[in-house]
Design an enzyme around this catalytic site. Sequence first.
Site, PDB file in Angstrom:
ATOM      1  N   GLY A 182       0.791  -1.238   0.000  1.00  0.00           N
ATOM      2  CA  GLY A 182       0.000   0.000   0.000  1.00  0.00           C
ATOM      3  C   GLY A 182       0.817   1.280   0.000  1.00  0.00           C
ATOM      4  O   GLY A 182       0.269   2.360   0.209  1.00  0.00           O
ATOM      5  N   SER A 189       1.742   8.209   1.973  1.00  0.00           N
ATOM      6  CA  SER A 189       0.948   7.009   2.301  1.00  0.00           C
ATOM      7  C   SER A 189       1.127   6.613   3.763  1.00  0.00           C
ATOM      8  O   SER A 189       2.254   6.625   4.281  1.00  0.00           O
ATOM      9  CB  SER A 189       1.409   5.824   1.444  1.00  0.00           C
ATOM     10  OG  SER A 189       1.162   6.055   0.093  1.00  0.00           O
ATOM     11  N   GLN A 212       1.981  -1.009  -7.410  1.00  0.00           N
ATOM     12  CA  GLN A 212       0.907  -1.297  -8.352  1.00  0.00           C
ATOM     13  C   GLN A 212       1.158  -0.525  -9.645  1.00  0.00           C
ATOM     14  O   GLN A 212       0.963   0.690  -9.677  1.00  0.00           O
ATOM     15  CB  GLN A 212      -0.430  -0.867  -7.730  1.00  0.00           C
ATOM     16  CG  GLN A 212      -1.547  -1.772  -8.089  1.00  0.00           C
ATOM     17  CD  GLN A 212      -2.895  -1.083  -8.218  1.00  0.00           C
ATOM     18  OE1 GLN A 212      -3.712  -1.577  -8.963  1.00  0.00           O
ATOM     19  NE2 GLN A 212      -3.151  -0.004  -7.543  1.00  0.00           N
ATOM     20  N   ASP A 249      -1.325  -6.069  -7.610  1.00  0.00           N
ATOM     21  CA  ASP A 249      -2.696  -5.571  -7.639  1.00  0.00           C
ATOM     22  C   ASP A 249      -3.477  -6.604  -6.832  1.00  0.00           C
ATOM     23  O   ASP A 249      -3.504  -7.788  -7.197  1.00  0.00           O
ATOM     24  CB  ASP A 249      -3.184  -5.512  -9.101  1.00  0.00           C
ATOM     25  CG  ASP A 249      -4.645  -5.100  -9.195  1.00  0.00           C
ATOM     26  OD1 ASP A 249      -5.396  -5.309  -8.226  1.00  0.00           O
ATOM     27  OD2 ASP A 249      -5.041  -4.604 -10.256  1.00  0.00           O
ATOM     28  N   VAL A 250      -4.089  -6.181  -5.734  1.00  0.00           N
ATOM     29  CA  VAL A 250      -4.690  -7.154  -4.815  1.00  0.00           C
ATOM     30  C   VAL A 250      -5.912  -7.867  -5.396  1.00  0.00           C
ATOM     31  O   VAL A 250      -6.409  -8.817  -4.793  1.00  0.00           O
ATOM     32  CB  VAL A 250      -5.049  -6.518  -3.449  1.00  0.00           C
ATOM     33  CG1 VAL A 250      -3.808  -6.105  -2.696  1.00  0.00           C
ATOM     34  CG2 VAL A 250      -6.024  -5.357  -3.622  1.00  0.00           C
ATOM     35  N   TYR A 291     -18.212   9.772   3.241  1.00  0.00           N
ATOM     36  CA  TYR A 291     -17.342   8.581   3.307  1.00  0.00           C
ATOM     37  C   TYR A 291     -18.051   7.380   2.665  1.00  0.00           C
ATOM     38  O   TYR A 291     -17.423   6.475   2.135  1.00  0.00           O
ATOM     39  CB  TYR A 291     -16.946   8.303   4.762  1.00  0.00           C
ATOM     40  CG  TYR A 291     -15.725   7.426   4.885  1.00  0.00           C
ATOM     41  CD1 TYR A 291     -14.487   7.840   4.393  1.00  0.00           C
ATOM     42  CD2 TYR A 291     -15.793   6.170   5.483  1.00  0.00           C
ATOM     43  CE1 TYR A 291     -13.360   7.040   4.503  1.00  0.00           C
ATOM     44  CE2 TYR A 291     -14.678   5.363   5.603  1.00  0.00           C
ATOM     45  CZ  TYR A 291     -13.468   5.804   5.115  1.00  0.00           C
ATOM     46  OH  TYR A 291     -12.357   4.998   5.219  1.00  0.00           O
ATOM     47  N   LYS A 299     -15.204  -0.521   4.980  1.00  0.00           N
ATOM     48  CA  LYS A 299     -14.416  -0.598   6.229  1.00  0.00           C
ATOM     49  C   LYS A 299     -15.163  -1.408   7.298  1.00  0.00           C
ATOM     50  O   LYS A 299     -14.534  -2.085   8.113  1.00  0.00           O
ATOM     51  CB  LYS A 299     -14.108   0.809   6.765  1.00  0.00           C
ATOM     52  CG  LYS A 299     -13.127   1.600   5.912  1.00  0.00           C
ATOM     53  CD  LYS A 299     -11.778   0.929   5.771  1.00  0.00           C
ATOM     54  CE  LYS A 299     -10.749   1.822   5.129  1.00  0.00           C
ATOM     55  NZ  LYS A 299      -9.556   1.097   4.687  1.00  0.00           N
ATOM     56  N   THR A 346      -3.753  12.140   2.101  1.00  0.00           N
ATOM     57  CA  THR A 346      -3.041  11.198   1.232  1.00  0.00           C
ATOM     58  C   THR A 346      -3.736  11.202  -0.129  1.00  0.00           C
ATOM     59  O   THR A 346      -4.782  11.836  -0.305  1.00  0.00           O
ATOM     60  CB  THR A 346      -3.107   9.757   1.805  1.00  0.00           C
ATOM     61  OG1 THR A 346      -4.477   9.362   1.854  1.00  0.00           O
ATOM     62  CG2 THR A 346      -2.503   9.664   3.191  1.00  0.00           C
ATOM     63  N   LEU A 347      -3.157  10.428  -1.052  1.00  0.00           N
ATOM     64  CA  LEU A 347      -3.757  10.303  -2.381  1.00  0.00           C
ATOM     65  C   LEU A 347      -5.210   9.818  -2.274  1.00  0.00           C
ATOM     66  O   LEU A 347      -6.124  10.373  -2.879  1.00  0.00           O
ATOM     67  CB  LEU A 347      -2.920   9.279  -3.162  1.00  0.00           C
ATOM     68  CG  LEU A 347      -2.713   9.462  -4.642  1.00  0.00           C
ATOM     69  CD1 LEU A 347      -2.114  10.828  -4.928  1.00  0.00           C
ATOM     70  CD2 LEU A 347      -1.772   8.360  -5.159  1.00  0.00           C
TER      71      LEU A 347
HETATM   72  P1  NAP Z   1      -2.736   5.963  -0.257  1.00  0.00           P
HETATM   73  O1  NAP Z   1      -1.382   6.479  -0.026  1.00  0.00           O
HETATM   74  O2  NAP Z   1      -3.433   6.413  -1.504  1.00  0.00           O
HETATM   75  O3  NAP Z   1      -2.710   4.382  -0.149  1.00  0.00           O
HETATM   76  C1  NAP Z   1      -3.745   3.578  -0.666  1.00  0.00           C
HETATM   77  C2  NAP Z   1      -3.083   2.456  -1.377  1.00  0.00           C
HETATM   78  O4  NAP Z   1      -4.030   1.506  -1.867  1.00  0.00           O
HETATM   79  C3  NAP Z   1      -2.293   2.951  -2.592  1.00  0.00           C
HETATM   80  O5  NAP Z   1      -1.000   2.421  -2.543  1.00  0.00           O
HETATM   81  C4  NAP Z   1      -3.104   2.370  -3.730  1.00  0.00           C
HETATM   82  O6  NAP Z   1      -2.370   2.159  -4.912  1.00  0.00           O
HETATM   83  C5  NAP Z   1      -3.532   1.079  -3.106  1.00  0.00           C
HETATM   84  N1  NAP Z   1      -4.470   0.357  -3.934  1.00  0.00           N
HETATM   85  C6  NAP Z   1      -5.667   0.745  -4.420  1.00  0.00           C
HETATM   86  N2  NAP Z   1      -6.183  -0.231  -5.196  1.00  0.00           N
HETATM   87  C7  NAP Z   1      -5.271  -1.249  -5.181  1.00  0.00           C
HETATM   88  C8  NAP Z   1      -5.222  -2.532  -5.771  1.00  0.00           C
HETATM   89  N3  NAP Z   1      -6.195  -2.996  -6.549  1.00  0.00           N
HETATM   90  N4  NAP Z   1      -4.139  -3.313  -5.539  1.00  0.00           N
HETATM   91  C9  NAP Z   1      -3.124  -2.881  -4.772  1.00  0.00           C
HETATM   92  N5  NAP Z   1      -3.111  -1.673  -4.179  1.00  0.00           N
HETATM   93  C10 NAP Z   1      -4.179  -0.873  -4.391  1.00  0.00           C
HETATM   94  O7  NAP Z   1      -3.730   6.384   0.927  1.00  0.00           O
HETATM   95  P2  NAP Z   1      -3.731   6.076   2.496  1.00  0.00           P
HETATM   96  O8  NAP Z   1      -4.653   7.105   3.057  1.00  0.00           O
HETATM   97  O9  NAP Z   1      -2.386   5.934   3.012  1.00  0.00           O
HETATM   98  O10 NAP Z   1      -4.506   4.683   2.563  1.00  0.00           O
HETATM   99  C11 NAP Z   1      -3.978   3.520   3.180  1.00  0.00           C
HETATM  100  C12 NAP Z   1      -5.059   2.858   4.025  1.00  0.00           C
HETATM  101  O11 NAP Z   1      -5.335   3.691   5.141  1.00  0.00           O
HETATM  102  C13 NAP Z   1      -6.373   2.657   3.292  1.00  0.00           C
HETATM  103  O12 NAP Z   1      -6.935   1.417   3.699  1.00  0.00           O
HETATM  104  C14 NAP Z   1      -7.204   3.806   3.839  1.00  0.00           C
HETATM  105  O13 NAP Z   1      -8.593   3.555   3.742  1.00  0.00           O
HETATM  106  C15 NAP Z   1      -6.722   3.804   5.270  1.00  0.00           C
HETATM  107  N6  NAP Z   1      -7.038   5.005   6.046  1.00  0.00           N
HETATM  108  C16 NAP Z   1      -6.698   6.238   5.566  1.00  0.00           C
HETATM  109  C17 NAP Z   1      -7.028   7.361   6.314  1.00  0.00           C
HETATM  110  C18 NAP Z   1      -6.701   8.746   5.790  1.00  0.00           C
HETATM  111  O14 NAP Z   1      -7.277   9.718   6.278  1.00  0.00           O
HETATM  112  N7  NAP Z   1      -5.787   8.874   4.839  1.00  0.00           N
HETATM  113  C19 NAP Z   1      -7.670   7.238   7.555  1.00  0.00           C
HETATM  114  C20 NAP Z   1      -7.982   5.969   8.025  1.00  0.00           C
HETATM  115  C21 NAP Z   1      -7.666   4.856   7.257  1.00  0.00           C
HETATM  116  P3  NAP Z   1      -2.793   3.056  -6.212  1.00  0.00           P
HETATM  117  O15 NAP Z   1      -2.421   4.458  -5.868  1.00  0.00           O
HETATM  118  O16 NAP Z   1      -2.022   2.451  -7.327  1.00  0.00           O
HETATM  119  O17 NAP Z   1      -4.263   2.891  -6.418  1.00  0.00           O
END
Ligand code: NAP
Length: 257
Positions: free
Chosen positions: A13, A19, A40, A64-65, A157, A164, A195-196
């Site tokens: 991830g 990230s 990915q 890719d998961v 959300y 989730k 984040t992204l």
């Molecule tokens: P992030 O940097 O965009 O990370 C999300 C990751 O998921 C990216 O690396 C993305 O890759 C990957 N992903 C999406 N589809 C995929 C697939 N089919 N196969 C493999 N990888 C895939 O954002 P993040 O906020 O750090 O998110 C990480 C986790 O934290 C997520 O579960 C998110 O819901 C959780 N979270 C985030 C927050 C927040 O506020 N940011 C709060 C609570 C929980 P691509 O870019 O290539 O799609």
Amino acid sequence: MGIVSGKRALVVGVANDKSLAWSIAQALAAEGAELALTYQGEILEKRVRPLAAQIEASVIGELDVTNDSQIASVFSKLNDKWGGLDLLVHAVAFAEREDLRDRFLTVSRANFAKSMDISAYSLVALARAAEPLMEARGGGSILTLSYLGAVRAIPNYNMMGVAKAALEACVRYLSIDLGSKNIRVNAISAGPARTLSSSAIRDFHTMAHEVEARSPMRRGMKPEEVGTMAAAILSDLSSAVTGQTIYADVGYNIVGF
Ligand code: NAP
């Protein structure tokens, strides 16, 4: 000696240096773990390789998961490299931008299924692939990332909240299946971080501002605080903790209004 010294960890991830997976990877490396990262697609490979180099992690391959043969290939390479695995970080989620705004009611069948596949089922698929490698090491620890929208209806959300909720249920059921093998499964429910992925949520800045204004600690959560919490939960210091969703959100989840 760090709290995860000698442990071998796969982190899935990392998209860029914002990230949450990157904060976790940095904390695990600082606490002595040896790391492997996935990416990915070609664009992300270019971003992930220099980050991996900073913490002396290896880039084990494309993942890719939703792709079962890529999952099999990554875990087979890990087995060849390490002969087992101690720690797995799942930090992956996806919902279409149109399903992170306005009415949840309008989500299509196809978008609902895709979001559940990437954001919840993928934990099951990765845990299943990790099981024999963790057994070979006498046990292991699996961590995923969730958000308060799993248990409360948070404006915009929407689809991700439903995914989730499923993810947190998966954590509980997986912990039962894997517990007797000394494999623990937990989630951190993190506060909002820019984040992204979070940039796709409409009005994300309001969510973040609410936490700063109303949380017991009256500030936002720092991404590195997810990293250090993750290292603690993944480590043997938390050996009696499984099936849990633990909040690292500066306390926001306990506030009424
Ligand atoms: P992030 O940097 O965009 O990370 C999300 C990751 O998921 C990216 O690396 C993305 O890759 C990957 N992903 C999406 N589809 C995929 C697939 N089919 N196969 C493999 N990888 C895939 O954002 P993040 O906020 O750090 O998110 C990480 C986790 O934290 C997520 O579960 C998110 O819901 C959780 N979270 C985030 C927050 C927040 O506020 N940011 C709060 C609570 C929980 P691509 O870019 O290539 O799609």
